[in-house]
Each structure stands twice: as structure tokens, then as C-alpha cells.
Scaffold this active site. Structure first.
Site, PDB file in Angstrom:
ATOM      1  N   TYR A 143       0.815  -1.213   0.000  1.00 37.05           N
ATOM      2  CA  TYR A 143       0.000   0.000   0.000  1.00 37.05           C
ATOM      3  C   TYR A 143       0.847   1.261   0.000  1.00 37.05           C
ATOM      4  CZ  TYR A 143      -4.446  -2.200  -0.232  1.00 37.05           C
ATOM      5  OH  TYR A 143      -5.523  -2.889  -0.711  1.00 37.05           O
ATOM      6  N   HIS A 191      -5.733  -2.511   6.497  1.00 39.74           N
ATOM      7  CA  HIS A 191      -5.143  -3.588   5.703  1.00 39.74           C
ATOM      8  C   HIS A 191      -4.237  -4.488   6.528  1.00 39.74           C
ATOM      9  CE1 HIS A 191      -6.911  -2.329   2.024  1.00 39.74           C
ATOM     10  NE2 HIS A 191      -6.459  -1.093   2.165  1.00 39.74           N
TER      11      HIS A 191
END
Lengths: 756, 756
Positions: B285, B438
Site C-alpha cells: 500500500y 489492511h
């Protein structure tokens, strides 16, 4: 540079002519031939070759590099000292590995002695050989008992033979360095008893047509050539004189020991090679057998040129090299037909021998130079020199593999292997004979490749060659219970039994028959063959086409398997795909617990992961592997079901890979025509995370005609365009004219198939 | 050549100095700043940059090649014509892919217009923008409803923001080409409402600290910079003014929408980056977020230099690039921490941006040039020019990744990630905070690599990003039921429940704590960390060392997991190896039918393939993968058992990979110290079929001391030599002196560990 090379070529040619003439055109008394062949080295490296090589040293990069690498390795071995341990282990174990290493070291040290003219190498070879002499005369049979023919240095005669094939070359190289007494000692206590053990004492190994025997023959013959022993040479060429073996006895792998009574090196050339050069056990074993075939042939060529060994059976030895190179995928890996271990490739040292010999003794195909360049090494002998000079002079061209049909059987009449190549797609279609003891029960099976990656795999063998932890590196029992069985292959299994009931005696009597092979049209490559004996009363005709159609991104595979039977049966038709399930157009139910799909014939090794009823005329299955998309479109009816299977059940030692399969099953059918298209399409990049062309381009697949004479298939693209493929199920010769009416329209053509 | 470059460098320096001085040292009235920033392009490409680039064209190979490639692509797009379809699809679908492609095309066509000074590109950009203008003003929310924040062009605001980040650059490039009326039309009907939709109309997306929001902030800010709209710029930097969101609301992934009320670009730099530049969601990410961070920062640097954005938070943006590059394996693939898709690497275009910007705005690290060279492309702007010139002038050096400890948390106090590198072995040890929405529940987990190949894997995410057939390319439900669960990771699972009971709210409050990290001794790299909150009442202290020991072929991993609890528990300790089982020194029984290992917390996705009782002090397990051998040696007692598991149970859509694991299970234990060594050893060649060093070199592994303060392990090699590793379980600072008596012998040392 070029002039210099031309000069050498001319020189070599002149010398060669003189030499040939000397041996061919004049009748020389036996004693004089003996004198000539006393001029060691003569076997692989020749006295003349040594001269030529020495003259070129430092000017032929690939040769020089190979030499430098070998020198470095052998110098390290000399530094480390000689080890000749008492034999004890199976493959992969210490003593096995050491003796195996020694044969390489001896052969290479012999070469170094000749090329570099440095006595240290000769001395090293001599010392090690003397240690072998001292050891060998004390040795009983090898203590491990698993082999049908135990060796003395190794657990099997096969490895003893490997040893002698290499060590003969070493002995030849230092022959003149040794005193007569030393030679006498080695020949009496080591080489002759060694040759006798692997032949006279082990006829079940030696006296047959089999790759094992080829090694045995070559071993006996090569030491015979060096020792100039005609009796050994004859034993090598023709087998053990006056010996007959039990025609029904079998070896460890279930192969007949000697059904036909044939034996010796020439019979071993005669029998397993088809006129096209296909070796009946397949490329993996051909690669293994290749080395003794070629190295002994080279020795015979050099020492007994009158035998014209490279012209034997219309030059089949050199043809076989071409066949073998064509039996590899885009990466040079051999297709794992029969008992083939994946990953074996033309980078194997046996193929260095093959490529160099083929170039030197064949017609100097410049394509071979590009393979030699990839191999990045050459033989340190006359042929390696020729290749190195060819590369140095920039003669190499790409080795272009094309579609090829290779007949099987000594006369080329026992089926064959068809390879269809179209852009990056390669299809290997097997309609061959049994393939000797290493054959699988997989008539009309295939595997599909894209750029060297397996799309639809053949499992290969169940074995970890030379990894001791897995069954001593030998065949695992799952090779028989799984890998050889029909269900392990991409072909039809009837009533959950294997072809010929997996009976070697029966399978060996039969072979499939070519219907037609057509590769003239580069966009439409087709092979079609029939099998009538695998299941008595059932006939299978499979037609496979790799088609480059302008409406599709890449060439696709059409697969038409027409099964006709005189009784109702269950047919299983698997697709051994790789990777992950993406999508189906039918609903499947996964199982909560996984059980074996059956109890025998390979089915005991498959878990059933999910099942489905086919619910439309076209069933579609997409999967994803190595960042590519694949879709199977197959014609189904409501009687069909799908089984999602995975290999690995009843595998108590984790010997099998957990690979997946989709099986299309039809129950209670007499006649069934399986029609499928497999597309490779699009790609995915995990770096850009973009998926390109991830969906099938087929809107509809339809059988529009299916008779005894013809099968016709409509392939409709998502853009609406339709192509028609008609295959002639009989009378498929190129000349035959056909006329067919489909949906009130007439189609007329000459040849095996129609596509438009 | 060099002189020419020096001259340019000097010139650039002089100009830069002048420019900096102008902006930094003088106080310019607002109106004048506005005038300066009217000189388009100014955002990424600058007017000066354009001049410099034009002067160098044809002389800077990597830049020229990138330009040629982009030109070819854009020319083909222009040829194909503009397509601006009505929004309809999810990720991977046609309209999604087309709009995504358009943003790239617009940005690149803008660059081409500036660099090549060819109006055709400006015209193309203008025409497409006008089509967007016509379309956008008619658009309702995107018809697909799955997102927590729906876009208009795309199904989620995130993608709308992506679009605007790129398209702002295109607009900047053709700003001066457009008439005032045209600009007015675009700004009024397209850009301003677009910016408002992703911010004011979508606060749940925009007003938070999250990578999604970063894209939103950058989008609003960049168009604000081009339009010179201070209100938008402020909204970008500080969030939507005076807006407060529900602190308890969550997004699609289960993350809090805005727990702390922080928002805007600066908060997004402040919060997720640790002072070392580690991004709390992990490298996958970070890579995704990197582009908006850096490209907006570049724009701010160019248009608002007074903000000194690259110095913000002690230069964390540039530090984060270094951290990110270090979070990749030998092939440049990012370690798949948390929700990371494997295969994402520093070849991603966001990393081209990162590397070029880091080089240009950082300290011109020559190691970055070697990565840029591998990337084989540069940005077509000022920073890309600098990199291209650096490469052209041969300045690149290898980018050497070393062992590194990256703290987590805004202040660097919330655990971290340790990467131990020793020759070809890389260990990634995670003792970080939750990692936002996440994050996975995997405290003290690790993965192990050898030359970029996974030896002990982290599963990564359960998603096929942008592959529409698999859940529209979005997170699959197995991401939650499997990938995030503790048992999916190489750490301890207690009583078959995940850390923090897989409760995000709880996990988010805690982080592991570093015991010590030591990388000074190149042969002994160690990281040690403690977790006290994952299971209340249980403490886990894990010490992992990668040791290069002269008695071993390669560095091995010592793994000491010391679990202490106030109650008896079951501990599961998995090893997610790859490949095939070779050998164990314990007997296992395979199951006839495969059932799920449990019913929840990830266990429902594991099949139990075999089980075993540990029957010796040292249990050994060897496996074979990618032609290498691996052995786990782990200390066991009669209370321990082994479970051979395979992923894939209860997976009705085949979403999971069928990867294997070996799980060491201890029942009914309060305290348990798992001590293991993992060796990579030897190799196998399928071409030569030789197995080298295929056996473990460990004769014995023994815990010789295990107290609250110390754990000491004896590692005895098969050659008999023994090494002692002692780790300080507390007071582990470099300065502390330790004295320990083991088997009547005293060991004294200073520092965290002892090894000899």
C-alpha cells in the site's frame, strides 16, 4: 580470420581425405591396422585432433573457456586428493556420488593431459586407476540388493557401465604414458574383469535391446577399442556370443529382458530408433542413451572407420539427434513423454556430445551452432574444436523448431509422435507404441505448452532421480500406481481402467495408427490418429489442430476425440491444467471432505474437490496461471459431469505433486465425441495490476456433423464470425477429394481437412 | 561529455539557487506569486524543465527511449480515437479499464505536447477533456453500489481521485494552449465539481488518514495548484474545513473511517509514516500511496516552495522511498506484509516516480541510478532528466540492501519491521502495529527468502487485483476468513483463536515492542521483539537470528519463540514451506479422507493431510523446492505433535492457493519455548541430475538454558563442532554486561546476545 579458418578447413579436409583413403581404398594386413590403432589417443580425442587443438588454443573462446573450467575443476580435485571408497550406497549416497564423480574426473584429466601436455594429469589418472585396480579385484557384488543386475562399484550394472564408458576414454588418453606392465596390470585386474562382469556375468542386463544395454555395449566396446581386443569389440557390437535368455523374464521396471533374442550395439541401434530417429522410450531416455550411442559411434568411426557407423541404418544416429532436439520445448526442456523427469534439457552434457558430434560428423548445420552457443561448452575433442571454430567464425543461425511428425518403431510403422507448433503454442500428441519398459499407458494423449510453460501438463514420472531421500533416488511405487496409469494423462479412460489394463505384455503388441499429419499450412497444423486396441471393442480417433485464426489473439487448440464402442461405457476425459480456477459457466459444489475418486488404476491417487452437472451445450472453464489466462470451451450434454480433482490421495510419503485436473465424465455412453477448444489469451501484470484480454473469445462451439467419415465443428467468435473445421475420419490422404453437405451447403475440398 | 554535464549541473544549480532565493528570502506580495505560478507548466514539468529537456533531447538514452515509447503509445491512441464511455463496470470491466487508460493517456499526451512542442498532442488532450466535461456534468453516482464512497467515473471515489491526480498534470501542460473560455468551461463543469465530489460530497473517503484519502487530497490539491485555487489547496493540505465525522464508522475493509478526526495531506504524511519512513499499511500500500504523496509533493515543491514539503517531518517523504526500496526482496518484489499482492515490485511505475524524485530532490544517491536503470524508464520531467543524465554519465552504483530495522508509528514507537539480510538469505520479521484496515493479525510473524524466492512464505492477500472474474477484482471473503487470521501466518496461534480475537478495534490499540535489533556483526544478524497483548495473559518473545557460521554452507535461521502464560493453552506454530516433503525423522500417518482442521478463525480453510507424534528431542523435516533443499530442525518433546496441512478447505470458489504447511502443535502448555533452525542447503540440477549437499548439517539442537532473563541454544554440526547462542530476554541494550553460567561454565559479554 576467415582466411585462416578456410585454410584450416582445407587442411582438415585434405588430411581427412588422405586418412579415409588410406583406410577405405587399400587392403591393409591386420597387423598393420593394429599398428595404426596403437597410436593413442585414438578413441574420441585423436592424435591428429590433439595437434589441431593445440594449434588453436587461445584463439577459440568457447573451447578455451570450457577447457579453463575443466582445468579449474580437475586442479581442485587433484588438490583434494584421490578418494576411491568401498562401495556401499544407493544413488545419491556418498560412495555412489564419489565413484560417479571419479569417472568424470578421470575422463577430463585424461583430456587435459593430452591437450595441455602436462604430466601431472596423466599421473593423477594413473594413480586413481591403480587404486581402482587394487579395489576392484577385492570386490564382491555391491551390497545393495535392489537391482535386477547388481554392479560392483555401484548398486546396478548400469552405473558400472557408465563408469567404464568414461574411464575407457581416460585410459586411452594416458595409454602411451603407461608402461606395458602397468597396462597389463590394469587390463588384467580391472578392465577385462570389469567388462566381463557387466556383460558375461550380467546377461540379463547386457543381452537385450534397452538403454541399459546400450551403456553396457558401449562400455565393453570402448575398452575393447582402447585395448584393441576384437573379442570385446564383437561382444559389444553383436552381444554375447551364443547366449539365449528366457524370453519371458522381466526387469525391475516390468520390461521384458529379452523377448526377441536381439542384443549388442547394432541391434540397439536397429530396434529402438525409428527411421526418423525417434527413440522408442522417449526423449528423456534417448538423452540418457544418446551419450553411449554417440561416443561409442565416434570411437568406432575413429578406430574402425570401415564400419561406417554413422551411415548405419541410413544415418539414423545423426537423424536421432535432430529428432531429440525437436522433442524439446521453447526452453530446450524435453517433453516428459513416458518416464521422463521434467527439467531435463538440451543443456545436459549428453546433448553437448550430441550437438558437437552431429555438427562435426553430419552436415555442419549452422542451427546446431546456436544451440552449442547456448550450451556454452563444447567437447574437448575434434568435434568440439569444429564447433568452437564454427561459432568463432560467426556461422551460427537460429535452430528453428517446426511442426514435425516422428514415426515410431524400427521400421517407422508403429505410430509416432506429432508436434504441432504455431507461434508460441506447442502441442505434443502421442500416438506411439508402448515405449518399452518406460512406456506409459496413454494412447492418444497430449500435452500443451506456451513458450516453454506447461499449459496442459503430462505428469512425467514419479521419481526424484538421484535424490536419496526419496526411495534412494529410484522409481517410486507411485510411478506404477499413478504416473503410468491412463487417468494420469490427457486422454480417455474407459470404465476407470487403464489402456490394455496396464498390462505391459499386451500394450507392447500394439500401437496407434496415424490418420493424417498436416503442417503445410502454417496457420493450420493438424495431427490425427486412431487407437483400436487399448480397449477392445472401443475405437478412439483423436484429431488435434493448432489454428492461427485472425479473429483470435493467439493460436488455439481444437481437440476432437471421437470414441465409438460396441457397448455402453463410462468415459473420463481429463485436463491437467495448472494454476487457479477463475470462472466456470456451470455451477459446481465443492466437497466438505476430500475422498479418493476411486480405489485403483490411478483413481486412488485423485482427490475429488468439487463436482458439477453440465448444464449447457458449451461448458466453459477458465483458469489463471503464470499471469496468463486460459479457457477451455467444451461441448457437453446433460449426461455429462465435471469432476475437479487433485493429485495426492493415498500417497503415504508425499511422493506426488498436488496438481489439479478437471475431468469431463460421461456415463453409459457407447459413442461420444468430445470436442473442445483451449485458448490461451491475454495476460496479467502484478506490477501494473492490469488484466488484458482476460475473457474467452469463443461465443459458441458446435458440432455440425459427426459421421463415420467426417466430424465438422463450428467455432463462433464473440465478434460473430464463424469458422468451420471439418476433419476426414478416414480416407484422409492429401490427394483424396471430399464433398460434404452441412446444413444444406456443400463443401468440397482435397486433402485431410477443411478449414475456413 | 563530463564537462558538458558539469556545466549543466552548475547551470542547474545556479538557476535553482536563484529560484530558491527568489522564493525563500524575499517576501513577495500574493499577487506576484500568482503571476509567477501562472507560468504553466509549473506542476510537475516546469517551464525551466521543459527548456532543459528540449536542450538534451537525443543525448540521454534512457530518457529518449522512454519518450519514444510513450510517443508511440500515444500516437497509437490518437490514431485509435477518443473513447469516453458512460461509466458502468467494476474494476477490470470495459468502462473502468478505458477511463483508467484515459488518465494515463491524457497525462502523457500533455507531457508530449510540452517536450515535443507539437500541437497535435495539446489538441488531443483538449478534445478529450471537453468530452469529459460534456459527460461529467450529466453523471449521477456510478451505478455499481459496492463501495463505501462511490465515484462518478468509477465505482469508487478512489479511482476518480486517481483520474484527477493524472489529469491535473495534463491540464497544466495544455493550460496556456487553451483559451480563457475553454479553461473556464473545464474548471466550472469538470474540475471543480469533480474535486468537490471526491471531497465535500464524500467525506467518508476524503476526511481521514488512509491511502485512499491521500489520493483524494492529492487530487484536490493538484488541480488546486493548476487552477491556483487556494481554497482547494487548503482543503488538500488540511482536510475539509470544520468537518467532523463519526469516530466509530468503518469502511469496506473494516477500518475506522476517522477515529481521530485527523485529515488532509499533511496529516496523511504525519500519521502513517514512521520517522524511518515505514508506512503503517506495509509496502504494497505504500507503493500505491507513494505516487500521490510524491507527485503532489513535487507539485507543492514547484508551486509552493515556501512549504518546504520535502523537509516536512524531518524529510520523511524521501526517507520513505529508501524504506520502501529496502522492503523488497532480491528481485525487487515487495514483501507481502498485510494485504499485499505478491509480484508487486519496484518496477511499478509509482516507483519510477519515487526513485526519480528521491534522486532529484534528495542527495543524488548513485544507488538509485542502478534501480532506475533496471526500471528502464524515467519520468518525462525535471527529475527524470536528472536521473537520465546521471545514468548517461555512468554515475550509478549498486543499490545494496542491508539489514534494516524500520520503526512503526507516527513517532516510531509502535514496534516495527526488521529485515535481516545475510548473503542470499532474507528474513522479514514483523513486530509492528496493526497496519490500519489492511493489517493482518500476525504479531511476531516472519517470512524467509533466498535470492528472491520464498522459503517460508507469508500468504499475502486473498484477492486477484483487477481480475474481474474473481469477485470483480476486489477483496475476496477469504481475505477476512483466511488471509488476515493468525493461523495463516508464521507465528503462534493460541487455542485456535487469532490475535486480539481478530478484532480490529482491539488490535489497533496495541503493537509489539522491540527487545533488540543488532546488525553490526555481519555474520550474526539478530532481531528480538515481544508481544504482550495479542492474547491477554500470554507473553510471546521471539528472537530471530540469521547466522553465517563457517561450519555451514549457507547462513541459517535460528528462531526462538518463548511463550509464557498464566494458564495452560494449545499453541500452534506453523511453517508455510513450499514444495515437496522429502524426509522426516518422525513417522507420520497420512489421512484417507481430508477434513478441515477446524471450523473457524482460518482453521476451516486448512485440510489436515497427515499427523505425527514427535518422538525425539530434535524433530527434523526436509523439503525440496525450486531445486533446493531445506531442513527444519526443531526441539520437541513427547507432548508435541505435527500436523501436515494444506490450504483450500471450505473454499467454494477456489479462491485460495493449495499451499502446504507443517504445524507444530503443543497442547495444554503454559510455557513453551519453540526453538528451531531452518537451513537452506545444497541444490539439485534436473539437467545433470546431481543432488549436492542434500542433507541437513545439524547433528543436534539443544536448549541449554531458558530463564526469564536468557535463552541459550547449542547448535552442533555433523562435524561435531558446537556453537552457543545466548539471547538476553530482557535488559538487552548494547551496553549491558551479562554473566551466565551454563553447565558449570561462565559466559560473560556485553550487548544483546552472545554467539560463539
Amino acid at each position: 580470420m576467415k582466411n585462416q579458418f578456410s585454410f584450416i578447413l582445407i587442411l582438415v579436409f585434405v588430411l581427412f581425405t588422405i586418412y579415409s583413403c588410406k583406410n577405405e581404398s587399400t587392403s591393409i594386413p591386420d597387423s598393420e591396422i593394429i599398428n595404426t590403432s596403437q597410436e593413442h589417443p585414438k578413441l574420441i580425442l585423436t592424435a591428429q585432433g590433439v595437434k589441431d587443438i593445440r594449434a588453436q588454443l587461445g584463439k577459440i573462446p568457447i573451447f578455451d573457456n570450457t577447457l579453463a573450467k575443466v582445468k579449474e575443476e580437475i586442479d581442485a580435485e587433484i588438490e583434494a586428493g584421490i578418494e576411491v571408497p568401498i562401495p556401499k550406497d544407493y544413488s545419491g549416497g556418498y560412495t555412489h556420488v564419489r565413484h560417479k564423480r571419479n569417472w568424470v574426473v578421470l575422463q577430463q584429466a585424461g583430456l587435459l593431459y593430452q591437450i595441455l601436455d602436462d604430466e601431472k594429469y596423466a599421473k593423477y589418472v594413473k594413480n586413481m586407476l591403480m587404486q581402482y585396480e587394487a579395489l576392484y579385484k577385492t570386490l564382491p557384488l555391491h551390497p545393495k540388493t535392489r537391482s535386477y543386475a547388481r554392479g560392483k562399484l555401484f548398486w546396478q550394472c548400469l552405473n558400472d557401465s557408465n563408469w567404464l564408458v568414461y574411464v575407457s576414454q581416460a585410459y586411452d588418453c594416458i595409454y602411451n604414458y603407461l608402461s606395458k606392465e602397468e597396462r597389463n596390470k590394469l587390463e588384467t585386474n580391472l578392465f577385462r574383469p570389469f567388462a566381463d562382469h557387466i556383460s558375461i556375468d550380467s546377461p540379463q542386463f547386457y543381452q537385450r535391446v534397452h538403454n541399459h544395454s546400450t551403456w553396457g555395449n558401449a562400455a565393453v566396446g570402448m575398452i575393447g577399442l582402447v585395448m584393441d581386443d576384437q573379442e570385446l569389440i564383437d561382444r559389444a557390437l553383436y552381444g554375447i556370443k551364443d547366449l539365449k535368455l528366457d524370453a519371458k523374464a522381466k526387469d525391475d521396471d516390468g520390461g521384458f529382458l529379452n523377448k526377441d533374442g536381439k542384443a549388442g550395439f547394432l541391434a540397439n541401434i536397429e530396434e529402438p530408433f525409428s527411421p526418423d530417429g525417434y527413440y522408442n522410450e522417449g526423449p528423456y531416455y534417448q538423452r540418457y542413451a544418446m551419450y553411449p550411442f554417440l561416443i561409442f559411434a565416434e570411437g568406432l568411426h575413429n578406430v574402425k572407420p570401415e564400419l561406417k557407423i554413422f551411415e548405419y541404418k541410413e544415418g539414423v544416429l545423426l537423424k536421432s539427434i535432430n529428432a531429440l532436439l525437436n522433442l524439446s520445448d521453447a526452453d530446450g526442456d524435453f517433453f516428459p513423454l513416458n518416464d521422463g523427469q521434467k527439467g531435463m534439457s538440451y543443456y545436459n552434457s549428453a546433448l553437448v556430445t550430441a550437438v558437437d558430434i552431429s555438427y562435426h560428423y553430419g552436415n555442419q548445420d549452422p542451427g546446431l551452432l546456436s544451440i552449442a552457443k547456448e550450451q556454452n561448452q563444447v567437447l574437448l575433442d575434434d568435434s568440439g574444436l569444429a564447433v568452437a571454430l564454427g561459432i568463432k567464425n560467426g556461422k551460427e543461425e537460429p535452430f528453428n523448431k517446426k511442426s514435425i511428425n516422428l514415426s515410431d518403431g524400427p521400421k517407422g510403422t508403429q505410430g509416432g509422435i506429432a508436434i504441432l507448433r504455431n507461434q508460441d503454442i506447442e502441442l505434443v500428441f502421442k500416438y506411439a507404441a508402448q515405449g518399452s519398459s518406460h512406456g506409459h499407458y496413454d494412447k492418444l494423449s497430449y500435452s500443451l505448452y506456451e513458450r516453454g510453460e506447461e499449459v496442459i501438463q503430462d505428469y512425467g514420472l514419479a521419481r526424484f532421480v538421484n535424490i536419496e531421500q526419496k526411495g534412494g533416488g529410484n522409481y517410486l511405487k507411485e510411478n506404477k500406481t499413478w504416473a503410468k496409469q491412463t487417468i494420469a494423462h490427457n486422454t480417455v479412460t474407459q470404465n476407470e481402467t487403464s489402456h490394455f489394463n496396464a498390462k505391459y505384455e499386451v500394450g507392447s503388441q500394439h500401437h496407434s495408427v496415424l490418420n493424417y499429419f498436416s503442417s503445410e499450412n502454417k496457420n493450420v497444423q493438424v495431427a490425427s490418429a486412431k487407437e483400436s486396441n487399448a480397449y477392445p471393442g472401443t475405437e478412439m480417433l483423436r484429431t488435434m489442430a493448432v489454428i492461427n485464426d485472425e479473429d483470435f489473439e493467439k493460436p488455439y487448440l481444437i481437440d476432437i476425440m471421437k470414441v465409438t464402442s460396441d457397448s455402453p461405457n463410462q468415459y473420463d476425459y481429463p485436463f491437467y491444467y495448472f494454476g487457479q480456477v477463475l470462472q466456470t459457466n456451470f455451477e459446481y459444489q465443492t466437497k466438505e471432505t476430500l475422498k479418493a475418486l476411486g480405489s485403483k488404476n490411478g483413481y486412488q491417487h485423485l482427490y475429488l474437490e468439487a463436482s458439477a452437472k453440465a448444464n449447457s451445450d458449451n461448458s466453459k472453464f477458465s483458469w489463471f496461471n503464470n499471469n496468463k489466462f486460459y479457457t477451455l470451451t467444451t461441448i457437453t450434454n446433460s449426461n455429462d459431469e465435471f469432476l475437479f480433482a487433485r493429485i495426492g490421495a493415498n500417497d503415504p510419503e508425499f511422493n506426488l505433486r498436488r496438481d489439479p485436473a478437471l475431468i469431463l465424465r460421461t456415463k453409459n455412453s457407447k459413442d461420444k465425441t468430445f470436442v473442445s477448444v483451449i485458448e490461451s489469451h491475454g495476460s496479467y501484470s502484478p506490477v501494473s495490476e492490469s488484466a488484458i484480454n482476460s475473457n474467452s473469445s469463443i461465443k459458441d462451439l458446435e458440432v455440425v456433423l459427426d459421421t463415420e467419415a467426417y466430424t465438422a465443428v463450428h467455432i463462433t467468435n464473440i465478434n460473430g464470425s464463424t469458422k468451420l473445421f471439418i476433419t476426414a475420419n478416414k480416407n484422409a490422404s492429401t490427394e483424396t477429394s471430399h464433398s460434404v453437405k452441412i446444413n444444406d451447403k456443400n463443401y468440397e475440398w482435397s486433402g485431410s481437412y477443411y478449414f475456413n
